[in-house]
Scaffold this active site. Sequence first.
Site, mmCIF file in Angstrom:
data_model
loop_
_atom_site.group_PDB
_atom_site.id
_atom_site.type_symbol
_atom_site.label_atom_id
_atom_site.label_comp_id
_atom_site.label_asym_id
_atom_site.label_seq_id
_atom_site.Cartn_x
_atom_site.Cartn_y
_atom_site.Cartn_z
ATOM 1 N N GLU A 151 34.662 -36.104 -29.336
ATOM 2 C CA GLU A 151 34.003 -35.239 -30.309
ATOM 3 C C GLU A 151 34.533 -33.829 -30.214
ATOM 4 O OE1 GLU A 151 29.879 -33.567 -28.768
ATOM 5 O OE2 GLU A 151 29.917 -35.740 -28.502
ATOM 6 N N GLU A 262 23.295 -31.637 -32.132
ATOM 7 C CA GLU A 262 22.741 -32.248 -30.923
ATOM 8 C C GLU A 262 22.255 -31.137 -29.998
ATOM 9 O OE1 GLU A 262 24.212 -35.413 -27.454
ATOM 10 O OE2 GLU A 262 25.517 -34.860 -29.122
#
Length: 351
Positions: A151, A262
């Site tokens: 990511e 997140e």
Amino acid sequence: QSGDGDIIDCVDIYSQPSLHHPAFRNHKIQLTPSYTNTIRSESEKTVTLTSQIWHEKGSCPEGTIPIRRTTIKNNAKEHTKFPQYNDSEMGKNNLLLTNHSMAILLTTGLAYMGGKGDIKVWNPKVESDEEYTTSRVALKSGPRNDFEAVESGWMVNPRAYGDRQTRLYVYWTADGSRKTGCFDLMCPGFIQTTNEIALGAAIYPISTPRGLPYQITIYIRRDPYSGNWWMQYGERINVGYWPPDLFQALMRHAETVQWGGEVFSARVGGFRTRPHTATEMGSGQFPDWILGTSGSVERMRILGNDLALRVPDWVSAYSDEYYCYGVFYVEDYVEEPEFFYGGPGRNFQCP
């Protein structure tokens, strides 16, 4: 020395930390991917991109890579991994991943070779030094608690970086962040090739509610010949790659692509964690698809086996804690689908 206090070292590309990994002992660096970079077409919406502050003070020569110098305060070995708190002590928290509250858009059902998005850049509040907040593009494979992932995006992470600035980052794990996992070049894993971008360096400028919508473009793509997972920044800069030797499930393709935010904290999830953390996601505002003052991702693209970069056929918006961090996907009556996400964390609906 950058204007924000960072010190950037220009390190020989063949002396970077990842080449010390036992798996890469005989690794030959792939300096450029085998495919051609994607270019934004004239018909696509123009966005205002960000840069890095250290560029104002100098540059690194060819054959070197810029590495942000770490200090004793934020030593890489101490702050690469984060504790995974025990569910039995917290009570069942119903999070997709322990201690991680997510508000994401995801697609699944294909063998994914890449994922891309334009991520609006903000500077959300992080309440504790042991917490962080991210906005990113992620590709994952494997079971829920033992997944592999690559990511990239932006993050505010006091423990890893020693401050609360918004910084560009990359991350990988091969076991759901239990024993493996690393930000940037803090431990072996990601191999950097560009001399233009410093991982972990501050991003500037930052979006404001009444200002311009500054964004970063992140594209993660598997090289069909080498199997390396390349990270491309801003349409043209190939920052580096994760070698397939790090993974098993991700060696050939990803099972899902995710966009969104997140928050990591011990105080997310179950009732025993109250009060909930006040660490923000996105801009700290709940999804705002009218004024655009929340976290958002535009130009979401996936790359399938046919190697055609396109809008995903099917997506689902998901939030672990929708009263704390919300999601909203706009698809109808717009030229380009857009995903809005984020929130303040602790509030009267999320005590």
